[in-house]
Design an enzyme around this catalytic site. Structure first.
Site, short mmCIF file in Angstrom:
data_model
loop_
_atom_site.label_atom_id
_atom_site.label_comp_id
_atom_site.label_asym_id
_atom_site.label_seq_id
_atom_site.Cartn_x
_atom_site.Cartn_y
_atom_site.Cartn_z
N ASP A 178 -29.99 -14.29 18.96
CA ASP A 178 -29.16 -13.81 20.06
C ASP A 178 -28.42 -12.58 19.55
O ASP A 178 -28.51 -12.22 18.37
CB ASP A 178 -28.20 -14.91 20.51
CG ASP A 178 -27.81 -14.78 21.98
OD1 ASP A 178 -27.83 -13.66 22.49
OD2 ASP A 178 -27.48 -15.80 22.60
N CYS A 179 -27.69 -11.92 20.42
CA CYS A 179 -27.18 -10.59 20.06
C CYS A 179 -25.87 -10.59 19.29
O CYS A 179 -25.27 -9.55 19.11
CB CYS A 179 -27.07 -9.73 21.32
SG CYS A 179 -28.68 -9.47 22.12
#
Length: 755
Positions: free
Chosen positions: A304-305
């Site tokens: 995920d970021c």
């Protein structure tokens, strides 16, 4: 002898390089391509080996992260100009599971960058259709629009060949803020719906196909989030989920394995929280031992970021960020959504990770780029011919409306209040804060259609056709208990022939970083409903939310019709058509609706079987009877099972024998309608407390004309029943048709190895 070995070590590389250059020269003499990796006629392994030999270590590292984009939405560090490798994005679209990502992101309603698109319901709405074929068609719709924008929209803002797809985490706790994005609480339902949607996204011509129609991915879906991310959401970047191996194997892992087995997955997003003390983006057991070694997953894993940095910052799992990126990629997290993997250059220099790990990570990613056609000649993508006219087309508007329609769940309908009897209605009062509010249609991560049709819009248009007047007011707030509009709402209700209250939740109550602490209607909604009920007029209540709302009083009074719908996308006219009887409810709940939060364990407790049990699979119905069970849903039409459930054979001595379950059903009318036939099973004599008490096995959605009858058959093997290898055999299995609680027909299978 030493001189001979030394000579071989010196000569063999020269021979290999000479042979390679000879073959490479021969290839160039007969090819129109500069390098073999550019030739789509060659096997992918050949092309991949060639490209890997041409890339420098620095280039390989810079291909492992994404941060920022060029005007066409591609990450510049993923391009290698000297090899004519164009840009790419490992995860271009932010929400391909609802629509082509036309530039809008979380919680925006009017920002249109890449034109208008068709917008589907939120995840639990997709699941409540229980219609695999419809969801497969929805995936095709989204991928068609994605490709039409990708190849035809000038100065597009993102790369539409990839995208964040479904959240397939199991909704084990109804208070979790991201329940709306999931497909509910059942691994079986979630798996079937996820496979159907992904196959539509990826480029399968038919749901049953095992090979892509054109051999390349149409759109590459990134499935979220592997594997523990199931709440709490507030504090998720530092939360540690304690999960037993039994719960991992029976609840959290099966959906992912199904997608891999069905060839319906390409990319996997690692989770956010930690599992048993190890941050998800650095969990070697899950990302490497299970995914790669056990399941032979050949796609790539992307973080995920945010979580890669949190390996060091929040979890303090490593002392430095360089060590965090090293342990992440070495554990099987191939790609970084974010810039932290830039530090892999320093990590290699410091000896925290070696080039073999980098080669493994980038080769998995590059293989997916080959399979998506990214290295093929420009213009050769078979999907580049999809015309822009499909985007936001009438056909797609009708499809989104059908999905919304089939997602509506009728929970009760006393005195057949629904559908509206237009022969007895001159005026309808539409009351409630969600009746004319597009935010309850959009929710988070959504596209922007050319028109949002609210529930009120749909009712007004429908009423006009029947010469029925509509009065409206907001009535009550979702955010406070103000009664300032109660008097007005009650006056409109009292002067009308029928009342519809439209309320529920919105994204401020359930989304990323926002969990709930109650299952009740917020603000002044319940109090206004109670006052309207005292009018003793025909009354229908529509609850819009992405997760369970529980108000036992409404159900126990049995005075009002009650419907639930998830955040339903662009098509509020689907609701109006159902209220007026043009369509018939066919949705079923994708989750259990508890009586109240006293029936639920603390949100940070991941145990499935701790009393009273989580989800319908483990719930002790005697200790915590639900308000409505998983799989529940009524119809305007009456469906009757007129035969017994027949299990054939009903006694076996071999777990690999094909078993059929047959039952006959008739639609006694008065409507042409759809019905979801659900087959469940249980091992009644089970002593294994870690296994589910009951579970959905198979389901199908059928359409029957008024007075039409048919026989439904399910086929399975005991060997393939989840966790059957840990249950009592010899022994018995009970099967039933109904929902997770209510049994309309039941039969038993005996397993006796001595017979």
């Amino acid at each position: 002898m030493k001189w001979t070995i030394a000579t071989l070590f010196f000569i063999l590389p020269i021979i290999y390089i000479t042979f390679y250059m000879y073959e490479y020269h021969k290839y160039l003499c007969k090819s129109n391509y500069d390098y073999p990796f550019q030739d789509p006629t060659l096997p992918i392994d050949t092309r991949l080996d060639n490209l890997m030999s041409l890339l420098t270590p620095e280039e390989k590292i810079d291909m492992l992260w994404m941060d920022g984009a060029t005007p066409d939405g591609e990450s510049p560090n993923l391009a290698v100009p000297r090899l004519n490798i164009r840009g790419y994005s490992w995860m271009g679209q932010g929400y391909v599971y609802r629509s082509a990502s036309n530039g809008c992101n979380i919680n925006c309603f009017s920002s249109v960058i890449d034109g208008n698109v068709s917008v589907l319901p939120q995840g639990t709405g997709i699941a409540s259709t229980w219609n695999k074929n419809l969801i497969f068609q929805s995936g095709i719709m989204v991928s068609d629009e994605s490709m039409a924008i990708h190849y035809n929209y000038k100065n597009r803002s993102v790369d539409y060949k990839t995208g964040a797809s479904s959240v397939i985490n199991i909704a084990r706790d109804p208070r979790w803020g991201r329940v709306p994005e999931t497909y509910g609480e059942c691994p079986i339902l979630t798996g079937e719906i996820a496979v159907a949607f992904n196959k539509g996204i990826m480029g399968y011509a038919q749901l049953e196909d095992t090979q892509l129609e054109y051999g390349i991915y149409k759109v590459t879906p990134i499935m979220r989030h592997f594997i523990d991310y199931d709440g709490p959401d507030n504090g998720r970047f530092s939360f540690n989920a304690i999960i037993s191996d039994a719960d991992l194997r029976t609840t959290y892992l099966p959906v992912w394995k199904k997608l891999i087995d069905e060839k319906a997955i390409v990319g996997i997003m690692s989770g956010i929280s930690a599992v048993n003390g190890i941050p998800s983006a650095a969990n070697k057991y899950l990302l490497n031992d299970v995914l790669r070694n056990e399941w032979n997953f050949t796609g790539y894993v992307i973080s995920d970021c945010d979580p890669v940095g949190d390996i060091q910052r929040s979890f303090h799992y490593t002392a430095t960020l360089e060590q965090a990126v090293a342990i992440s990629v070495a554990s099987g997290n191939d790609i970084n959504c974010g810039p932290e993997f830039k530090l892999l250059h320093e990590a290699i220099a410091h000896g925290f990770v070696n080039l073999d790990i980098i080669n493994s990570a980038i080769s998995r990613g590059l293989r997916s780029r080959f399979l998506s056609g990214n290295f093929d000649p420009i213009g050769s993508d078979p999907y580049s011919s999809i015309p822009y006219s499909v985007v936001d087309s009438l056909e797609h508007k009708l499809l989104t409306k059908q999905v919304a329609s089939e997602s509506i769940v009728l929970l009760q309908n006393p005195k057949e209040i629904l559908p509206f009897d237009i022969t007895k209605i001159k005026q309808i009062a539409v009351i409630g804060p969600s009746s004319d509010d597009i935010s309850v249609q959009a929710h988070t991560y959504h596209g922007t259609p050319s028109k949002w049709i609210t529930t009120l819009d749909g009712i007004q248009s429908m009423a006009l056709k029947y010469n029925v007047s509509v009065v409206h007011t907001w009535g009550a707030s979702r955010r406070n208990t103000s009664d300032e509009d109660f008097t007005h709402a009650l006056a409109l209700s009292d002067e009308s022939d029928i009342i519809l209250f439209v309320g529920g939740l919105d994204e401020s109550f359930e989304e990323e970083d926002t969990d709930r602490n109650t299952l009740e209607l917020p603000g002044g909604q319940f109090e206004l409903i109670r006052l309207i009920m005292e009018l003793n007029k025909p009354f229908a209540i529509l609850i819009i939310s992405g997760s369970p709302i529980s108000e036992p009083f409404i159900v126990s009074e049995n005075q009002a019709a009650l419907l639930w719908i998830s955040y339903f996308g662009q098509s509020g006219d689907a609701i109006a058509e159902m209220l007026f009887g043009l369509t018939v409810p066919s949705g079923c709940l994708p989750f259990t609706i508890p009586m109240d939060t006293s029936q639920i364990l603390p949100i940070d407790d991941y145990s499935m079987n701790k009393s009273p049990g989580r989800t319908y699979r483990y719930l002790d119905y005697n200790k915590a009877p639900p308000l409505f069970p998983f799989g529940f849903g009524l119809s305007y039409s009456k469906f009757t099972f007129y035969s017994k459930l027949i299990i054939f054979p009903n006694k076996i001595n071999n777990l690999d024998i094909d078993i059929t379950a047959n039952i006959s059903i008739i639609n006694e009318g008065p409507f042409r309608a759809q019905f979801v036939v659900q087959l469940y099973y249980e091992f009644p004599n089970s002593t294994v407390i870690e296994l589910p008490i009951r579970e959905l096995l198979q389901f199908t959605k059928i359409t029957l004309e008024n007075n039409e009858q048919t026989t439904i058959s399910f086929t399975f093997r005991v060997r393939n029943i989840p966790n059957s290898n840990r249950q009592q055999t010899p022994g018995i299995i009970t099967f039933w048709i109904g929902n997770s609680r209510d049994r309309y027909a039941q039969a038993t299978l005996v397993i006796d190895f001595d017979s």
